[in-house]
Design an enzyme around this catalytic site. Structure first.
Site, mmCIF file in Angstrom:
data_model
loop_
_atom_site.group_PDB
_atom_site.id
_atom_site.type_symbol
_atom_site.label_atom_id
_atom_site.label_comp_id
_atom_site.label_asym_id
_atom_site.label_seq_id
_atom_site.Cartn_x
_atom_site.Cartn_y
_atom_site.Cartn_z
ATOM 1 N N ALA A 53 -8.993 -0.709 -3.711
ATOM 2 C CA ALA A 53 -9.756 -0.052 -2.647
ATOM 3 C C ALA A 53 -10.325 1.325 -3.037
ATOM 4 O O ALA A 53 -11.539 1.554 -2.916
ATOM 5 C CB ALA A 53 -8.888 0.042 -1.392
ATOM 6 N N GLN A 201 -3.634 -10.159 -10.491
ATOM 7 C CA GLN A 201 -3.755 -8.707 -10.723
ATOM 8 C C GLN A 201 -2.426 -8.110 -11.198
ATOM 9 O O GLN A 201 -2.403 -7.150 -11.959
ATOM 10 C CB GLN A 201 -4.203 -7.997 -9.435
ATOM 11 N N ASP A 242 -5.496 -1.772 1.599
ATOM 12 C CA ASP A 242 -6.957 -1.842 1.651
ATOM 13 C C ASP A 242 -7.511 -1.287 2.957
ATOM 14 O O ASP A 242 -8.649 -0.833 3.019
ATOM 15 C CB ASP A 242 -7.430 -3.274 1.448
ATOM 16 N N LYS A 253 -3.331 -7.049 -0.512
ATOM 17 C CA LYS A 253 -3.479 -8.328 -1.214
ATOM 18 C C LYS A 253 -2.646 -9.435 -0.577
ATOM 19 O O LYS A 253 -1.497 -9.209 -0.198
ATOM 20 C CB LYS A 253 -3.087 -8.115 -2.679
HETATM 21 O O1 MRU Z 1 -8.700 -7.949 -4.440
HETATM 22 P P1 MRU Z 1 -8.265 -6.644 -5.035
HETATM 23 O O2 MRU Z 1 -7.738 -6.792 -6.425
HETATM 24 O O3 MRU Z 1 -9.326 -5.584 -4.910
HETATM 25 O O4 MRU Z 1 -7.042 -6.194 -4.113
HETATM 26 C C1 MRU Z 1 -6.467 -4.947 -4.375
HETATM 27 C C2 MRU Z 1 -5.300 -4.637 -3.527
HETATM 28 O O5 MRU Z 1 -4.916 -5.371 -2.651
HETATM 29 C C3 MRU Z 1 -4.674 -3.288 -3.768
HETATM 30 O O6 MRU Z 1 -3.311 -3.315 -3.494
HETATM 31 C C4 MRU Z 1 -5.356 -2.243 -2.861
HETATM 32 O O7 MRU Z 1 -6.725 -2.308 -2.999
HETATM 33 C C5 MRU Z 1 -4.872 -0.879 -3.153
HETATM 34 S S1 MRU Z 1 -5.410 -0.260 -4.714
HETATM 35 C C6 MRU Z 1 -4.781 1.309 -4.834
#
Ligand code: MRU
Length: 350
Positions: A53, A201, A242, A253
């Site tokens: 995010a 991830q 997010d 996520k």
């Molecule tokens: O789909 P993504 O990889 O963008 O999802 C990311 C996440 O869910 C992270 O935990 C969130 O963006 C926080 S990043 C500091």
């Protein structure tokens, strides 16, 4: 050595392109993309070449500066129309993380507060705003890491889900920032990283970042978290976010809410870590957060030498879920730790 920015989102030397580390290629390949058009930028967000995010917000700021340089500059009205259209287009790339719309709004506000400025005069102001978004995120992540680290004792284990590290932000990260900061200070901590199906991830990015930082990290499949907790190997769960709704419900996520349910069962404190830019007080509860749905091919065939499911089988592939505020022990922002009731503690942040 203090954690460096990984150079994963920056302007090119001459400032006319946005350069990002292609996160889809990690950890095996370190490849950079040079982006100049709004279609390239939209695709970079949509396909997760840039992700996380706060990193998406930083990306959006520099993207608007790069795009502004390519817009017609003769007439302010025409420039402004193109600028706002490009902002709306980028904003439509992913719906869940609030940081994208938050950063784009900041860039548009530069135009709002300089209604008489001609386009040429706006360019340096736009560049400065994009840089401010980056600089503020570095300060916020550093402070979040300090607040999170203050909870930990030497030898503690922390379970995390997805990737909320340096490449998802600017520096240190949020959820794994305390672990990286702890390693810098010689504190022995242990991390357990969920692999995070379907886009991995945790396997590709979090375990890579923690290994690089010298943190003792163990990679597990998502369905092993219960066993790790039952064995007493983790004292905390730290996850990113997010979008945090006004009542503390938190989108992160897909799979995060399952971790929170397990943590509650085993009596393990569950913390959400994120900059205040991820708190959306205009969103009353998690029910109002739009959850991105992604292509079923990510489940059916991606990452495999051969597809692992029958072609065309129906798939449901939400990218995020919402963790109910009742499962969250605290929300850690740069300003400190918000405790329940979150409706009050989050409002007090602003
Ligand atoms: O789909 P993504 O990889 O963008 O999802 C990311 C996440 O869910 C992270 O935990 C969130 O963006 C926080 S990043 C500091």
């Amino acid at each position: 050595m203090p954690c460096q920015t990984v150079d994963h989102v920056r302007l090119s030397e001459d400032g006319t392109a946005l350069v990002i580390l292609d996160q889809r290629r990690l950890p095996l390949h370190r490849e950079y993309l040079y982006l100049q058009t709004q279609e390239e930028m939209y695709q970079a967000i949509r396909t997760l070449a840039i992700r996380g995010a706060p990193a998406i917000g930083i990306f959006a700021g520099f993207a608007m500066y790069v795009l502004a340089q390519r817009m017609p500059r003769e007439k302010r009205g025409e420039f402004e129309r193109c600028f706002r259209a490009a902002s709306a287009y980028l904003n439509s790339s992913r719906p869940t993380a609030v940081n994208l719309s938050w950063a784009l709004r900041r860039m548009e506000r530069v135009l709002d507060i300089h209604p008489e400025a001609d386009p040429a005069a706006l360019l340096p102001l736009l560049r400065a705003e994009a840089q401010a978004i980056l600089d503020e995120d570095i300060a916020m992540c550093t402070a979040i890491s300090e607040h999170g680290l203050a909870l930990l004792r030497p030898g503690d284990g922390v379970l995390t889900h997805c990737n909320a590290g340096p490449i998802a932000t600017s520096r240190y990260g949020t959820a794994i920032g305390p672990l990286i900061l702890g390693a810098e200070r010689g504190m022995a901590l242990r991390a357990f990283a969920d692999e995070t199906r379907p886009l991995l991830q945790g396997a590709r990015l979090t375990s890579w970042e923690l290994q690089n930082a010298g943190v003792d990290v163990t990679l597990i499949c998502d369905n092993m978290a219960s066993s790790v907790m039952k064995n007493g190997w983790v004292q905390f769960c730290f996850v990113g976010c997010d979008r945090v709704a006004a009542n503390g419900d938190t989108a992160n996520k897909i799979g995060t809410s399952g971790v929170a349910v397990l943590a509650k069962h085993y009596g393990i404190p569950f913390y959400v870590l994120g900059p205040s830019s991820t708190v959306d007080l205009a969103c009353p509860t998690g029910a109002e957060i739009e959850i991105e749905l992604r292509d079923g091919e990510e489940i059916r065939s991606m990452w495999y030498a051969e597809p692992m499911a029958p072609a065309g089988v129906k798939c449901w592939n939400p990218s995020f879920d919402v963790t109910d505020h009742s499962l969250i022990s605290g929300i850690i922002t740069e300003k400190g730790i918000c405790r329940p009731p979150f409706t009050e503690s989050l409002r007090a942040l602003f």
